[in-house]
Motif scaffolding. Sequence first.
Motif, PDB file in Angstrom:
ATOM      1  N   ILE A  17       0.821  -1.206   0.000  1.00  0.00           N
ATOM      2  CA  ILE A  17       0.000   0.000   0.000  1.00  0.00           C
ATOM      3  C   ILE A  17       0.861   1.265   0.000  1.00  0.00           C
ATOM      4  CG2 ILE A  17      -1.819  -1.183   1.313  1.00  0.00           C
ATOM      5  CD1 ILE A  17      -1.047   0.656   3.702  1.00  0.00           C
ATOM      6  N   VAL A  18       0.267   2.348  -0.467  1.00  0.00           N
ATOM      7  CA  VAL A  18       0.773   3.708  -0.270  1.00  0.00           C
ATOM      8  C   VAL A  18      -0.291   4.428   0.542  1.00  0.00           C
ATOM      9  CG1 VAL A  18       1.336   5.902  -1.378  1.00  0.00           C
ATOM     10  CG2 VAL A  18       2.176   3.763  -2.362  1.00  0.00           C
ATOM     11  N   ALA A  19       0.101   5.122   1.608  1.00  0.00           N
ATOM     12  CA  ALA A  19      -0.893   5.773   2.461  1.00  0.00           C
ATOM     13  C   ALA A  19      -0.287   6.972   3.173  1.00  0.00           C
ATOM     14  CB  ALA A  19      -1.441   4.786   3.491  1.00  0.00           C
ATOM     15  N   MET A  20      -1.148   7.934   3.512  1.00  0.00           N
ATOM     16  CA  MET A  20      -0.736   9.054   4.349  1.00  0.00           C
ATOM     17  C   MET A  20      -0.426   8.538   5.755  1.00  0.00           C
ATOM     18  SD  MET A  20      -1.149  11.399   2.106  1.00  0.00           S
ATOM     19  CE  MET A  20      -2.058  11.562   0.553  1.00  0.00           C
ATOM     20  N   MET A  21       0.578   9.123   6.384  1.00  0.00           N
ATOM     21  CA  MET A  21       1.041   8.639   7.672  1.00  0.00           C
ATOM     22  C   MET A  21       0.546   9.526   8.814  1.00  0.00           C
ATOM     23  SD  MET A  21       4.966   7.730   6.571  1.00  0.00           S
ATOM     24  CE  MET A  21       5.449   7.458   8.284  1.00  0.00           C
ATOM     25  N   PRO A  22      -0.270   8.998   9.720  1.00  0.00           N
ATOM     26  CA  PRO A  22      -0.716   9.793  10.871  1.00  0.00           C
ATOM     27  C   PRO A  22       0.354   9.936  11.941  1.00  0.00           C
ATOM     28  CG  PRO A  22      -1.644   7.583  10.971  1.00  0.00           C
ATOM     29  CD  PRO A  22      -0.931   7.684   9.656  1.00  0.00           C
ATOM     30  N   CYS A  28     -10.317  12.244   4.863  1.00  0.00           N
ATOM     31  CA  CYS A  28      -9.236  12.531   3.924  1.00  0.00           C
ATOM     32  C   CYS A  28      -8.293  13.553   4.552  1.00  0.00           C
ATOM     33  CB  CYS A  28      -9.804  13.067   2.617  1.00  0.00           C
ATOM     34  SG  CYS A  28      -8.562  13.740   1.492  1.00  0.00           S
ATOM     35  N   ASP A  29      -6.997  13.295   4.459  1.00  0.00           N
ATOM     36  CA  ASP A  29      -6.003  14.187   5.056  1.00  0.00           C
ATOM     37  C   ASP A  29      -5.968  15.544   4.353  1.00  0.00           C
ATOM     38  OD1 ASP A  29      -4.305  12.418   7.058  1.00  0.00           O
ATOM     39  OD2 ASP A  29      -4.773  11.185   5.326  1.00  0.00           O
ATOM     40  N   TYR A  30      -6.192  15.568   3.039  1.00  0.00           N
ATOM     41  CA  TYR A  30      -6.188  16.840   2.317  1.00  0.00           C
ATOM     42  C   TYR A  30      -7.386  17.687   2.748  1.00  0.00           C
ATOM     43  CZ  TYR A  30      -2.490  15.397  -0.902  1.00  0.00           C
ATOM     44  OH  TYR A  30      -1.294  15.011  -1.442  1.00  0.00           O
ATOM     45  N   ARG A  31      -8.519  17.059   2.933  1.00  0.00           N
ATOM     46  CA  ARG A  31      -9.714  17.766   3.412  1.00  0.00           C
ATOM     47  C   ARG A  31      -9.429  18.401   4.778  1.00  0.00           C
ATOM     48  NH1 ARG A  31     -15.678  16.260   3.072  1.00  0.00           N
ATOM     49  NH2 ARG A  31     -16.652  17.045   4.968  1.00  0.00           N
ATOM     50  N   ALA A  32      -8.792  17.625   5.671  1.00  0.00           N
ATOM     51  CA  ALA A  32      -8.467  18.145   7.003  1.00  0.00           C
ATOM     52  C   ALA A  32      -7.497  19.318   6.921  1.00  0.00           C
ATOM     53  CB  ALA A  32      -7.882  17.026   7.860  1.00  0.00           C
ATOM     54  N   ARG A  33      -6.528  19.230   5.989  1.00  0.00           N
ATOM     55  CA  ARG A  33      -5.572  20.325   5.832  1.00  0.00           C
ATOM     56  C   ARG A  33      -6.270  21.595   5.350  1.00  0.00           C
ATOM     57  NH1 ARG A  33      -2.731  17.115   8.098  1.00  0.00           N
ATOM     58  NH2 ARG A  33      -0.488  16.787   7.850  1.00  0.00           N
TER      59      ARG A  33
END
Length: 298
Positions: free
Chosen positions: A148-153, A193-198
């Motif tokens: 997988i490729v994923a954003m890292m919390p 979504c991380d982009y939405r949160a940003r």
Amino acid sequence: MAGITNLQTDLLRTFVSVVELGGHSKAGAMLGRSQPAISLQLGRLEELVGAPLLIKKGRAIQPTADGEVLLAYAREMVRINDEAMSYFRRRVMTGVLRIGLPSDYAVAFLQNALTDFTRIHPEVNLEVHCDLSREILRQLSADELDIIVAMMPAPRMPYLSRSWVEHPIWVAADSFVIDPDRPIPLVAHPEGCDYRARMIQSLEAAGRRWRFVYTGPGISGLQNAVLNGLGVSALTRPTLLKGMRVLDQSDGMVPLEPLRVGLFYKHPRQTEAGIKLISELVANLDSINARTQPAAAG
């Protein structure tokens, strides 16, 4: 050369297997060794590096701080070893590989690599699943996905092979004009979504009003919504299309916080086809980072 200590691949493989499979017994079953043999190998590895590598917390076994550092090297060294041996075996690769990607990466970053792999290795069937990073990470942990490729919390995470920094950008249609007297219309992926949160974080920090005018899971839908002038969004530079422009502080937009992204897999469960694909994805990601953000590659 005198003074150089060689780290044996079999010791590194045992170390990676214990961490990623969650214990000596599971690692022993995977590697065909007894639990005492696994313990002896780990003890030998700790002697070689001169530091404890594992710590037990309750029933869980976790790497120490030194173990985390060695784990990053060990994954890469074992992967390269297996890739080299696969080359010299020259066997036809077969099987199914389940890949998890955020939709932005499926379209803009890894599409060519996956297509090329399928063309070169037609006997390997790829199943690509696009979802939010948190769901992709859960599926890898549950053995529902292989790579997988994923954003890292968090900066340190299980099964991480490679990480890099992503700088999202504000985008809008070329003709789009922000009305300072009205809430900024946002185009985004669903909640989580991380982009939405940003986007929300950036606008609220600047005291700007906002509202969602389009929400959808696919990157193509977001791109079309932006191009059609529905609102503004946060994308990666490779997903920027003709007809879009980048918004900056001259448009009243505060820069978005960067994100860390990772390539993850469980090495002990990888087939030869999986190791080969991982190597090609690593090369693809290194090439992308060299072109777009050389200072940020992880």
